[in-house]
Write an enzyme that holds these catalytic residues in place. Structure first.
Site, mmCIF file in Angstrom:
data_model
loop_
_atom_site.group_PDB
_atom_site.id
_atom_site.type_symbol
_atom_site.label_atom_id
_atom_site.label_comp_id
_atom_site.label_asym_id
_atom_site.label_seq_id
_atom_site.Cartn_x
_atom_site.Cartn_y
_atom_site.Cartn_z
ATOM 1 C CB CYS A 2 35.814 -12.049 68.707
ATOM 2 S SG CYS A 2 35.828 -10.163 68.560
ATOM 3 N NE ARG A 27 31.253 -15.962 67.072
ATOM 4 C CZ ARG A 27 30.839 -15.632 68.384
ATOM 5 N NH1 ARG A 27 30.418 -16.739 69.138
ATOM 6 N NH2 ARG A 27 31.207 -14.570 69.019
ATOM 7 C CD1 TRP A 76 33.016 -7.762 65.000
ATOM 8 C CD2 TRP A 76 31.714 -8.322 63.073
ATOM 9 N NE1 TRP A 76 31.454 -6.855 64.267
ATOM 10 C CE2 TRP A 76 31.080 -7.351 63.218
ATOM 11 C CE3 TRP A 76 32.282 -9.621 61.314
ATOM 12 C CZ2 TRP A 76 30.652 -6.990 62.422
ATOM 13 C CZ3 TRP A 76 31.354 -8.587 60.912
ATOM 14 C CH2 TRP A 76 30.506 -8.213 60.948
ATOM 15 C CG ASN A 100 35.504 -12.643 71.895
ATOM 16 O OD1 ASN A 100 36.391 -12.626 71.223
ATOM 17 N ND2 ASN A 100 34.768 -13.791 71.470
ATOM 18 N N GLY A 101 35.848 -8.672 73.331
ATOM 19 C CA GLY A 101 34.914 -7.233 73.840
ATOM 20 C C GLY A 101 35.714 -5.702 73.325
ATOM 21 C CD GLU A 480 12.678 -3.278 59.595
ATOM 22 O OE1 GLU A 480 12.418 -2.491 58.016
ATOM 23 O OE2 GLU A 480 13.451 -3.990 59.822
ATOM 24 C CE LYS A 484 12.731 -7.487 58.595
ATOM 25 N NZ LYS A 484 14.175 -6.169 59.018
ATOM 26 C CD GLU A 487 13.647 -8.241 54.294
ATOM 27 O OE1 GLU A 487 13.314 -8.276 55.127
ATOM 28 O OE2 GLU A 487 14.851 -8.199 53.826
ATOM 29 C CG HIS A 503 -5.441 11.099 51.747
ATOM 30 N ND1 HIS A 503 -6.264 11.828 51.355
ATOM 31 C CD2 HIS A 503 -5.163 11.125 53.138
ATOM 32 C CE1 HIS A 503 -6.251 12.875 52.583
ATOM 33 N NE2 HIS A 503 -5.846 12.383 53.582
ATOM 34 C CE LYS A 604 22.573 -9.148 56.780
ATOM 35 N NZ LYS A 604 21.149 -9.273 57.339
HETATM 36 O O1 M6R Z 1 23.644 -4.283 54.071
HETATM 37 P P1 M6R Z 1 22.497 -2.882 53.436
HETATM 38 O O2 M6R Z 1 22.071 -2.564 55.787
HETATM 39 O O3 M6R Z 1 23.369 -1.627 52.889
HETATM 40 O O4 M6R Z 1 21.224 -3.609 53.766
HETATM 41 C C1 M6R Z 1 20.356 -2.749 53.345
HETATM 42 C C2 M6R Z 1 19.251 -3.722 52.893
HETATM 43 O O5 M6R Z 1 19.048 -4.530 51.365
HETATM 44 C C3 M6R Z 1 18.564 -4.301 53.633
HETATM 45 O O6 M6R Z 1 17.873 -3.221 55.154
HETATM 46 C C4 M6R Z 1 17.238 -4.976 53.276
HETATM 47 O O7 M6R Z 1 16.177 -4.461 53.076
HETATM 48 C C5 M6R Z 1 17.754 -6.969 54.509
HETATM 49 N N1 M6R Z 1 16.488 -7.977 53.432
HETATM 50 C C6 M6R Z 1 15.909 -5.622 55.097
HETATM 51 O O8 M6R Z 1 14.994 -6.898 56.640
#
Ligand code: M6R
Length: 609
Positions: A2, A27, A76, A100-101, A480, A484, A487, A503, A604
């Site tokens: 928040c 934020r 938030w 906040n908290g 993962e 990253k 992306e 394989h 996002k």
């Molecule tokens: O909001 P969500 O966790 O449902 O989003 C899922 C994916 O779109 C999200 O994790 C995406 O792969 C990210 N950009 C990964 O960094």
């Protein structure tokens, strides 16, 4: 999380507070509110949604005189859905307060206050603080001492700002685990959760420490700590306003990587009973985890990787058969579901269209649960219950702290299931809670690999392909890490189970292909990973090893680079091992000059199919 802004001085407090809250908008928040003292009376205005809505309500409310003192908040949601009644400030008697908290013991405190006759209007934990303050003032304490008495009763994290009609010249604030800064001006003072809120007005700030309680007036302030008056030296902030929004970091992604030691603490707050060595998720229906015979995890992208770890945890700790599905595939597959199946949907935003579509199918036939970061999200409204991850707003498109808290929440879920299904004894459970308690420090040490990871990134920044390998729990970590990197740096990267390499993908390996090998210390898996590493090494690949073992000489013989993180436990290692991979992706992207926080073609929240 928040945003908080308070002001006392000659200017119109409403203008100053709204301006400050606007600077904290980045934020994320779901509602907002202000309380000012005008004409000797507190006036509270609150609204759901954007600050524009609050401004509109303020126009309609028309405060009768120019206020010179007030507090404001962007919320938030953590307790109670986003709504006007749950928005801050909360009031009791002549007191208005923002927070906040998370107050951990709010249920007990609320029950006590209700017995004393207090009427609650919201579902928040914060409202109890307003009632407590009011109670102490009614008993004869002044505002400062009422805050002190209140803080002594509260367990949890907080940044509180409180005002009272009977003390129209001061704001009293208290801090524990949530930030507060004082902005110092000539005949005016600001109190805020973050520096960007006040940076346009002053560069002189005092950063409060945990346990500080302060009384702020236009010309003075005093701070007490442990009952004694203390001096805190003001510092001059030289940040430009944009850097300041990111807490001094160059990008939100880097800030969010650095947030991880704190958010893992927030994720387990109120859920871990270290005194008795147990884990609690009171938000779950009491018999749910006992009744189900099968768990089906759903998610997309990073959330799907967290789900792979969730499967591992639930199978090994609670012995429940688990499957993991891409949410986008699940709904078009005529999945087999029944009332004994629990579908666990993982999502940071709770707004991903594929996940929502899959849950629409699941709710018709199965029990449902979400692991989600955003309170009041569409996902949390569709399912029976939600375990919130409490990671705070994640701004960067590349998910970092959401992943670690999703994994941690899955782990808590597995521990609760194991206990309810009598699959774990007290001593073992206590070992797990002990390991969780060590996690924030280990995450801190993992974040501290930053400078060595930056050098590794420099060495490999021009590579066009990367392979990420891991076995067991390290396989989702490898996936993962690869996601990253691709992306945000647009470099092709593939995550693969290390044992599967022979394989097929082994054909790709040559001296131009960096291979990131995630190696966990668990003896069996470490030896298997080592033999994969030797295979890769003998084909001239440059190996970057990320390990939770200190001083593994054999690893150093075969790897061009070794990044070490601390060991906490086999099951928690994936969280810690992920951090250097996030940093690697971040620095390769920075060195290649890409737009780290807003990578091309990505959103996002993917709210379309
Ligand atoms: O909001 P969500 O966790 O449902 O989003 C899922 C994916 O779109 C999200 O994790 C995406 O792969 C990210 N950009 C990964 O960094």
């Amino acid at each position: 999380m928040c945003g908080i802004v308070g002001y006392v001085g000659p200017k119109n407090a409403l203008d100053v507070i709204i301006g400050g809250l606007e600077r904290l908008e980045y934020r994320g928040y779901d509602s907002a509110g202000v309380a000012v003292i005008a004409d000797g009376q507190i006036r509270v205005t609150r609204a759901v949604g954007k600050l524009e809505n609050l401004k509109k309500s303020l126009e309609d409310a028309a405060v009768p005189a120019v206020p010179h003192l007030g507090i404001g908040h962007t919320r938030w949601a953590t307790h109670g859905k986003p709504s006007e009644t749950n928005a801050h400030p909360h009031s009791a008697g002549k007191v208005s307060l923002i927070h906040n908290g998370i107050i951990e013991n709010y249920m007990t405190l609320r029950a006590d206050l209700e017995r004393e006759g207090c009427i609650f209007r919201s579902d928040t934990d914060t409202e109890i603080a307003a009632h407590l303050c009011n109670r102490y003032i009614s008993k004869g304490l002044d505002l400062f001492n009422a805050m002190k008495a209140m803080c002594a009763e509260i367990k949890g994290s907080y940044a509180f700002l409180v005002i009272d009609e009977r003390y129209p010249d001061r704001i009293v604030a208290a801090k524990n685990s949530s930030p507060i800064v004082l902005g110092i001006g000539a005949g005016e003072m600001w109190v805020a959760s973050d520096i960007p809120a006040i940076l346009g007005s002053t560069r002189q700030v005092v950063i409060l420490e945990d346990g500080d309680i302060t009384e702020v007036r236009a010309n003075t302030f005093r701070i007490e700590h442990d009952g004694k008056e203390v001096e805190r030296t003001p510092m001059t902030i030289t940040w430009d306003p944009v850097t300041a929004q990111k807490g001094g970091f160059k990008h939100f992604m880097l800030k969010e990587i650095h947030d991880q030691p704190q958010v893992v603490t927030d994720c387990v707050r109120g859920r871990l009973r270290q005194d008795v060595g147990s884990v609690e998720l009171p938000e779950l229906p009491p018999t749910l985890l006992k009744e189900v015979q099968r768990v089906l995890f759903l998610g997309c992208g990073t959330a799907w990787h967290a789900a792979l770890l969730g499967k591992f945890y639930l199978e090994s700790l609670a012995r429940i058969p688990c499957e993991v599905d891409y949410a986008s595939e699940f709904r078009y597959r005529e999945p087999v579901l029944d009332a004994r199946t629990l579908v666990v949907a993982i999502s940071q935003s709770g707004e991903t269209a594929d996940t929502l579509g899959a849950v629409d199918v699941a709710v018709k036939h199965a029990r449902t649960l979400a692991i989600c970061n955003v309170l009041g999200s569409s996902l949390s409204r569709k399912v029976e219950s939600t375990v919130f991850t409490h990671a705070g707003p994640e701004i960067s498109v590349a998910s970092t702290k959401a992943f670690t808290t999703q994994v941690l929440a899955s782990y808590l879920l597995a521990l609760v299931s194991a206990e309810q299904r009598s699959m774990i004894n007290k001593a073992k459970l206590a070992e797990h809670t002990h390991a969780i308690a060590l996690l924030p420090m280990a995450m801190q040490a993992a974040v501290a690999t930053e400078s060595s990871v930056r050098e590794v990134a420099r060495r490999f920044q021009t590579a066009r392909d990367f392979l990420f390998l891991g076995r067991g729990l390290c396989y989702p970590v490898a996936l993962e890490g690869a996601l990253k990197l691709k992306e945000i740096s647009y470099i092709h990267a593939e995550g693969y189970p290390a044992g599967e390499m022979k394989h097929g993908p082994i054909a790709l390996i040559d001296d131009k292909m960096p291979v990131v090998m995630v190696v966990q210390r668990s003896p069996h898996l470490r030896d298997k990973a080592m033999s994969n590493l030797r295979e890769v090494h003998s084909r001239d690949a440059q190996v970057i090893a990320v390990t939770d073992t200190e001083g593994d000489k054999e690893l150093r013989r075969y790897a061009a680079e070794v990044i070490e993180v601390p060991f906490v436990s086999d099951l928690l290692s994936p969280l810690i091992l992920t951090v250097p991979l996030q940093l690697l992706a971040y620095y390769v992207a920075v060195l290649n000059g890409t737009d780290v926080d807003l990578p091309r073609n990505l959103a996002k929240s993917v709210t379309v199919e």
